[in-house]
Design an enzyme around this catalytic site. Structure first.
Site, short mmCIF file in Angstrom:
data_model
loop_
_atom_site.label_atom_id
_atom_site.label_comp_id
_atom_site.label_asym_id
_atom_site.label_seq_id
_atom_site.Cartn_x
_atom_site.Cartn_y
_atom_site.Cartn_z
N SER A 73 0.81 -1.23 0.00
CA SER A 73 0.00 0.00 0.00
C SER A 73 0.84 1.27 0.00
CB SER A 73 -0.91 0.00 1.21
OG SER A 73 -1.75 -1.13 1.16
N HIS B 242 -15.38 -0.40 3.00
CA HIS B 242 -15.22 0.97 3.48
C HIS B 242 -16.39 1.85 3.09
CE1 HIS B 242 -10.92 -0.34 3.60
NE2 HIS B 242 -10.94 0.39 4.72
N CYS C 220 -7.81 1.86 1.47
CA CYS C 220 -8.83 0.99 0.87
C CYS C 220 -8.30 0.35 -0.41
CB CYS C 220 -10.08 1.80 0.56
SG CYS C 220 -11.30 0.86 -0.37
#
Lengths: 378, 621
Positions: free
Chosen positions: B325, B369, B382
């Site tokens: 991420s 989310h 997310c």
């Protein structure tokens, strides 16, 4: 293989048996044996020169293998084909030389190498074969001795590659190629008067040559003229190599026992100065043995030249043989302090592969010329 | 072939034969000249020249240059030289080697390891080169040998400079070490410049700046007698010492970063966004470089080599990990730079399915989310948002944009051995796997997984680029010369523009600030009032487990855990440090890697001025 080029029934073997034999392999046995002897002896000296490094010895052995293979292959090509290839090969050589100047890879400060992806090689090596082929072809076109315009043409054909090679700068090879021109002209029967004129002309070019030289080359000439004045630089090479040879005496210090060379007094001892190791460890006797092998090869080459059946074959084989001698002489002269230091290896003995293949290809041509003769009833 | 009519073959043949004979005579004559010369040298001057050869060698003795020292940014010495006296043997000059060694053993303590090393070095060395049998002789041993040394021809005590790294394992992965020149290196180096040098840089700064550090060898031309003893110096060319190097590296920060990682496997890279200078570069576990300088024993080497934690492996520049991420800010920026509303809010139900496919691409939050804006997608990381964004952007645009931040190519840092990671593309897939690109792979690139690989250094450089708003090539060495003296040579920064508008960058940095500041941010645990941080967490699944590792149960469990990543820079208003942290199998990026980064930034930003600097100010006033 082109069967029509085979000497039909020329070996004195009855036709019936001949058809049972495989197609004849074109090789000159005396020359082959002498070359093998020379290379074997050379390896012995080289083993000492590379400090008994077996890896290097195997590498050199591989190169020799390749070079002999090239020689054998070239020997099978009929001279007529060689003659047809003279002009194109010369053209390709010139293009490569220009190429090396434009995109050549830097190697040891001089642009000599051309990288073709798979192989890296020096185009100037091609010219060592291509120039004699070209000149032999060019001079054989017209009756000998050559006319004035042919002489001029020969000089031009020699000068162009010489200047290109000198630009790299590779003075040694340039001088070798230049001497090719003179040798072929000499063999073609150039009048003595003209030889004198050309000789004086060449001498007049020396100042011009000086201008072409890089500082390190100029230093070499100066240190040749007065080695003791520069004992630290190139003069050092000459002094040390003279000590090495001289201290060898008549019998030499014995194989692998040369102190001069192994104590790192002698630079470039596996390449350009391998002759000094020979002198130190094998003595005068060892050198004489090697010189006798060389001499035999050269005499055999000249004999082949006189037996050749056309002018092209004669000029080419004679030229190649004498260039081989020039090689030997320049190297021996350099190492013994008779000539200035020019980076020319001892042919077939020095460590390294590029000139090896060229020289052996040259002997392949000699063998081809000799073994493809059509014998006529006398 | 049509022969010219004018040719007279027999006349030409005769002419040639004449010339060939003449050439033969010429060859003979020149050969005789050469032989005459040889006779002159080998018989005439033989006595004189062999005297020269035997008793009056003019010997060129190399004078090796002193290797340059290496200092950190504050003038602290990281690589020093000390003089070690060693007992050296020249086997060619010794008649009975074994007997000599046995006799020497009575004078000086020679152990089993010494003998092993002697045998090893002896195989590699050049002929007539002395081989050390004992190094680091004590005063007493030197004295004992001095008394009886004349009995041992070919044996000498020689002082040779050896390298020492005062900070040991702290700097091992930055500086690497010097070691004995090996066979491959022998082929590569300029033999005359290394004639008296035994050591050469093996990696890191020592290798990358070998030419500067080594210097230029000098020579001494001496007359030596038969015993090899120098009679007089004829000529001397002094060596030029190697250059000292000053690094950007802050050795305090380096040690703090080392401590922050603790005993976990991982790497920390900290860069000054203003200069591209590497402030800290840590890879753990590390090793003691001093073991290698004098020839490491094979037991020590085997231990290091065979350790499952790979201490010799420089994770900071050679470790290639999926960025996970931590790649999202860069992909989000790519979205902002792309027209057509690709960064509009998206719906996250906890997974994403490509139209017409059954495979579920999961979000790390399996309950989803809900509605996600780009900001929320960064703050809460997310995955579904970035699956969708990557899909609309397409692999070609992603590849082009990420390449602009240096992913997929070596950063060009001045350390030896850097790897370039892997930024997947259609062309790469075709050439490496001989397959077309699949859209599912685009989704994985969107969350920094799949075949995508980056080194910690690349992540730090890309993060520094966000902070500095331009891509700077990272550098370890700042200048040559000793600290305090005039800088002899500075290494200029190499800068590339980013393919990003300033407005978009502001927006992304704001989101990254919320990663730490927001109460739902994935790195909220490292929030501080002391300075502002912009960061991004990453948690990378470890996919492949080797078959044979299955047997050791405790190990397997540890090896299967996720890699924890964190990238950040601070202070946001005036960035002074950009950090990338990876903790192998550490677990969650926010929980494990972010605190490491925080400790590193604290150490750099909140530190008291270094003592040396305080002293200088006091002196000056």
């Amino acid at each position: 293989m082109d069967n029509s080029a085979l000497p039909a029934g020329s070996d004195g073997i009855p036709g019936k048996i001949r058809t049972l034999l495989p197609a004849r392999v074109h090789l000159d046995l005396p020359l082959l044996i002498a070359l093998l002897l020379l290379c074997g002896y050379g390896l012995l000296v080289l083993f000492s020169a590379v400090d008994q490094d077996l890896d290097k010895l195997y590498r050199q052995l591989t190169r020799l293998g390749i070079a002999f293979a090239v020689m054998i292959v070239v020997a099978q090509v009929p001279p007529l084909k060689l003659r047809h290839w003279s002009l194109p090969l010369f053209g390709i050589g010139l293009v490569l030389l220009v190429g090396v100047l434009v995109i050549g890879e830097m190697g040891k400060g001089a642009q000599r190498w051309l990288n073709l992806g798979v192989v890296r090689f020096q185009p100037s090596e091609v010219l060592k074969i291509a120039v004699p082929m070209m000149l032999a072809w060019y001079l054989a076109e017209r009756p000998l001795p050559p006319s004035g315009s042919r002489i001029l043409g020969t000089v031009v054909l020699t000068t162009v590659p010489v200047l290109l090679i000198a630009r790299q700068p590779d003075l040694g090879t340039a001088l070798l190629v230049a001497s090719t021109g003179m040798i072929v002209l000499f063999l073609a029967g150039l009048k003595w008067r003209l030889i004198a004129v050309l000789g004086i002309g060449a001498a007049a070019l020396v100042p011009l040559l000086w201008y072409f030289m890089r500082p390190y080359q100029q230093r070499r000439i100066l240190s040749f003229l007065n080695p003791e004045g520069d004992p630290f630089g190139t003069g050092y090479h000459i002094i040390q190599s003279k000590i090495a040879i001289g201290s060898g005496g008549v019998h030499g210090k014995g194989w692998l026992k040369g102190t001069q060379s192994h104590l790192e007094f002698l630079p470039e001892r596996s390449t350009d100065f391998v002759f000094a190791i020979l002198g130190e460890e094998f003595g005068l006797i060892g050198i004489l043995v090697m010189l006798v092998i060389y001499l035999f090869i050269i005499v055999r080459g000249l004999y082949i030249a006189t037996q050749a059946q056309d002018t092209y074959g004669r000029l080419l084989s004679g030229g190649l043989t004498l260039i081989f001698f020039v090689y030997l002489f320049v190297n021996a002269g350099m190492v013994t302090g008779l000539l200035p230091v020019v980076g020319i290896p001892l042919p077939l003995v020095s460590y390294g592969g590029t000139s090896l293949v060229t020289i052996m290809a040259g002997f392949g041509i000699l063998m081809s010329i000799h073994t493809h003769r059509k014998l006529l009833p006398s | 072939m049509v022969e010219p009519i004018l040719k007279d073959p027999s006349a030409e043949s005769r002419l040639f034969a004449e010339r060939a004979v003449m050439a033969g005579v010429l060859v003979l004559v020149t050969m005789l000249v050469v032989i005459a010369r040889l006779v002159q040298l080998q018989i005439g001057s033989h006595a004189h020249l062999s005297t020269l050869s035997r008793y009056n060698h003019v010997r060129l003795e190399p004078l090796p240059p002193t290797r340059g020292l290496i200092y950190d940014a504050n003038g602290i010495l990281l690589a020093d030289n000390y003089s070690s006296r060693s007992l050296e043997l020249t086997p060619e000059e010794i008649r009975d080697l074994d007997a000599t060694i046995a006799e020497l053993g009575e004078l000086i303590d020679i152990g089993e390891a010494d003998l092993k090393r002697f045998a090893r070095i002896r195989k590699l060395r050049r002929r007539f080169e002395a081989v050390p049998i004992r190094t680091n002789l004590t005063e007493e041993e030197v004295a004992r040998f001095a008394v009886t040394g004349h009995r041992f021809p070919g044996v000498v005590v020689r002082a040779q400079p050896l390298r020492i790294y005062p900070l040991g394992e702290y700097t091992a992965h930055v500086l690497s070490y010097v070691g004995r020149i090996n066979k491959q290196e022998l082929e590569r180096i300029d033999a005359s410049n290394y004639a008296g040098t035994n050591h050469i840089g093996k990696g890191g700064v020592e290798k990358a700046h070998e030419a500067l550090l080594h210097g230029t060898a000098g020579y001494r031309q001496v007359e030596v007698n038969a015993q090899g003893r120098a009679l007089r110096v004829l000529k001397r060319k002094p060596p030029e010492a190697g250059q000292h190097l000053q690094l950007y590296l802050d050795s305090r920060l380096q040690q703090d970063a080392h401590a922050a990682l603790g005993d976990r496997r991982g790497a920390v890279v900290a860069i000054d966004p203003g200069t591209g200078g590497v402030l800290a570069l840590v890879s753990r576990p590390s090793f003691d470089p001093n073991l290698f300088v004098d020839g490491i024993s094979s037991v020590d080497y085997k231990t290091l080599r065979d350790s499952p934690h790979k201490p010799l492996f420089n994770r900071a520049i050679r470790g290639q990990y999926p960025p996970g991420s931590t790649i999202k800010p860069f992909i989000g920026l790519g979205g902002l730079e792309t027209d057509g509303g690709v960064t509009d809010a998206k719906w996250c139900p906890g997974y994403y399915r490509l139209p017409g496919h059954r495979h579920k691409y999961r979000c790390w939050n399996r309950w989803g989310h809900g509605t996600v804006t780009l900001e929320k997608a960064i703050v809460q990381s997310c995955d579904v948002y970035f699956y969708k964004l990557a899909q609309v952007m397409g692999i070609d645009r992603l590849h082009g944009f990420l390449a602009g931040f240096g992913f997929g190519t070596r950063t060009g840092i001045d350390l030896a051995g850097e790897l370039g990671g892997l930024l997947p593309s259609r062309a790469w897939k075709l050439s490496a796997r001989n397959q077309p690109w699949f859209i599912g792979e685009t989704l994985l690139v969107g969350i920094g997984q799949g075949p995508f690989l980056a080194t910690p250094l690349q992540l730090a450089v890309a993060t520094a680029a966000l902070a500095a708003r331009r891509l700077i090539r990272p550098r370890v060495v700042r200048a040559t010369g000793a600290p305090g003296s005039a800088v002899e040579r500075e290494f200029p920064a190499q800068v590339r523009q980013l393919p990003v508008a300033s407005r978009n960058l502001d927006r992304m940095i704001k989101s990254m600030v919320q990663v730490v500041r927001n109460r739902r941010g994935t790195a909220k645990g490292i929030r501080t009032k002391a300075y502002s941080i912009a960061g991004k967490t990453g948690t990378v699944q470890v996919f492949s487990i080797k078959q044979k590792e299955r047997y050791r149960e405790s190990e397997v469990a540890e090896h299967m855990r996720d890699h924890a990543l964190f990238v950040a820079f601070a202070p946001v208003e005036d960035p002074r440090i950009a950090v990338a942290v990876i903790v192998e199998n550490g677990g969650h990026g926010g929980a494990v890697a972010a605190p490491v980064a925080r400790r590193v930034m604290d150490s750099y930003l909140l530190r008291m001025p270094p003592l040396a600097a305080v002293g200088e100010i006091a002196d000056g006033q």
